[in-house]
Scaffold this motif. Structure first.
Motif, PDB file in Angstrom:
ATOM      1  N   LEU A   1      -7.930  -2.192   3.618  1.00 49.64           N
ATOM      2  CA  LEU A   1      -6.491  -2.127   3.801  1.00 49.64           C
ATOM      3  C   LEU A   1      -6.094  -3.103   4.900  1.00 49.64           C
ATOM      4  O   LEU A   1      -6.654  -3.068   5.991  1.00 49.64           O
ATOM      5  CB  LEU A   1      -6.046  -0.711   4.170  1.00 49.64           C
TER       6      LEU A   1
ATOM      7  N   ALA B   1      -1.840   5.510   5.234  1.00 52.54           N
ATOM      8  CA  ALA B   1      -2.643   5.331   4.025  1.00 52.54           C
ATOM      9  C   ALA B   1      -4.127   5.237   4.354  1.00 52.54           C
ATOM     10  O   ALA B   1      -4.974   5.779   3.631  1.00 52.54           O
ATOM     11  CB  ALA B   1      -2.184   4.072   3.287  1.00 52.54           C
ATOM     12  N   GLN B   2      -4.440   4.575   5.451  1.00 55.38           N
ATOM     13  CA  GLN B   2      -5.833   4.451   5.871  1.00 55.38           C
ATOM     14  C   GLN B   2      -6.438   5.831   6.121  1.00 55.38           C
ATOM     15  O   GLN B   2      -7.567   6.110   5.690  1.00 55.38           O
ATOM     16  CB  GLN B   2      -5.922   3.602   7.146  1.00 55.38           C
TER      17      GLN B   2
ATOM     18  N   SER C   1      -5.820  -3.929  -0.313  1.00 54.57           N
ATOM     19  CA  SER C   1      -4.424  -3.503  -0.382  1.00 54.57           C
ATOM     20  C   SER C   1      -3.704  -3.939   0.885  1.00 54.57           C
ATOM     21  O   SER C   1      -4.208  -3.743   2.001  1.00 54.57           O
ATOM     22  CB  SER C   1      -4.341  -1.981  -0.554  1.00 54.57           C
TER      23      SER C   1
ATOM     24  N   THR D   1       0.825  -1.210   0.000  1.00 54.81           N
ATOM     25  CA  THR D   1       0.000   0.000   0.000  1.00 54.81           C
ATOM     26  C   THR D   1       0.857   1.258   0.000  1.00 54.81           C
ATOM     27  O   THR D   1       0.530   2.244  -0.661  1.00 54.81           O
ATOM     28  CB  THR D   1      -0.914   0.035   1.242  1.00 54.81           C
TER      29      THR D   1
ATOM     30  N   GLY E   1      -0.362   5.078  -0.093  1.00 53.20           N
ATOM     31  CA  GLY E   1      -1.766   4.995  -0.475  1.00 53.20           C
ATOM     32  C   GLY E   1      -2.114   5.646  -1.800  1.00 53.20           C
ATOM     33  O   GLY E   1      -3.273   5.588  -2.237  1.00 53.20           O
TER      34      GLY E   1
ATOM     35  N   HIS F   1       0.750   1.724   6.782  1.00 50.62           N
ATOM     36  CA  HIS F   1      -0.628   1.230   6.718  1.00 50.62           C
ATOM     37  C   HIS F   1      -1.606   2.234   7.333  1.00 50.62           C
ATOM     38  O   HIS F   1      -2.622   2.585   6.728  1.00 50.62           O
ATOM     39  CB  HIS F   1      -0.717  -0.110   7.441  1.00 50.62           C
TER      40      HIS F   1
ATOM     41  N   LEU G   1      -6.843   7.773   2.652  1.00 47.79           N
ATOM     42  CA  LEU G   1      -7.911   7.243   1.805  1.00 47.79           C
ATOM     43  C   LEU G   1      -9.285   7.486   2.419  1.00 47.79           C
ATOM     44  O   LEU G   1     -10.251   7.752   1.698  1.00 47.79           O
ATOM     45  CB  LEU G   1      -7.697   5.750   1.556  1.00 47.79           C
TER      46      LEU G   1
END
Length: 263
Positions: free
Chosen positions: A175, A157-158, A146, A128, A131, A154, A161
């Protein structure tokens, strides 16, 4: 106002001038100016000039703000065609490389088609990272899973997004914090699999998660420290059983595929 050649296409010399001007921006990373239609669309226009992707893929690049996926120190370079560090020894890939890989997925024989709507189907992304590619995929797919092995990336990116979902029509996405080289990669099988890290070979777990008619795109090490972009199609063999057909493409440079989860 930018000068355009007949048909509305930016002239190559003008593209080079504007790319240089974009890279010289030193404004504070507030998003003002950096995410103006001109800056982002010039990046997309350069990708179009290179004939790396069609309008289906480039439509996602037009909509996703890349500068929101990089560290503030690198925001002025967000729309250059360059990879950038995102911490933990990882990078965000060059837009041209991302466009090329997404186009390879989009050209798969098993690509879903339904009237005017064209999608990549069920997609698995290995790595990921920040992201950005996940956001592009979430605009092009029916469902996205992902996987990232580094907890800090992680979670970052969470957050990005989740914020972007209120602004763009992203598909349903999941994710996962997990080792992408192993099995149990969400709920498969997947119509498309894309990897942002390369090892000596494509892991068997990835092949087993690929649906019949699906396509996998990933970098693979090929001697002397180099990597090649590999395309794997799962097709029906002459005698009926499914088989995997491998196509070797151009050289690329990605971070190495590693095992384990870093929390």
């Amino acid at each position: 106002m930018s000068r355009r050649a007949p048909g509305g296409v930016l002239r190559p010399q003008r593209l080079l001038h504007e790319a240089t001007r974009d890279s010289a921006r030193l404004r504070p990373p507030s998003g003002i100016g950096l995410d103006s239609p001109g800056v982002r669309m010039r990046m997309v226009e350069r990708l179009r000039q290179l004939k790396l992707a069609d309008d289906f893929v480039l439509s996602a690049f037009e909509r996703v703000p890349r500068h929101r996926f990089v560290d503030s120190a690198f925001v002025p370079q967000a729309y250059e065609d360059t990879s950038l560090p995102i911490g933990h020894g990882q990078t965000i890939s060059k837009p041209s490389v991302v466009a090329r890989m997404l186009q390879l997925l989009a050209e798969a024989p098993g690509r879903l088609r339904g009237g005017a709507e064209v999608r990549l189907g069920r997609v698995l992304e290995i790595g990921t990272g920040c992201g950005y590619q996940a956001a592009l995929l979430a605009l092009l797919s029916e469902r996205l899973t992902s996987v990232e092995r580094i907890a800090a990336l992680h979670h970052g990116a969470q957050a990005r997004l989740s914020a972007l979902k209120s602004e763009l029509p992203l598909c349903s996405f999941q994710l996962l914090l997990a080792d992408g080289s192993l099995g149990r990669l969400g709920v498969g099988p997947y119509d498309a699999i894309i990897a942002a890290a390369g090892g000596e070979a494509i892991p068997e777990a990835w092949l087993q998660h690929l649906a019949p008619g699906g396509r996998l795109v990933a970098p693979v090490a090929r001697g002397a420290g180099g990597q090649r972009l590999m395309v794997v199609d799962r097709v029906r063999g002459a005698e009926g059983p499914q088989e995997w057909r491998l196509t070797e493409c151009e050289g690329v440079s990605f971070v190495p595929l590693k095992s384990g989860v870093l929390v």
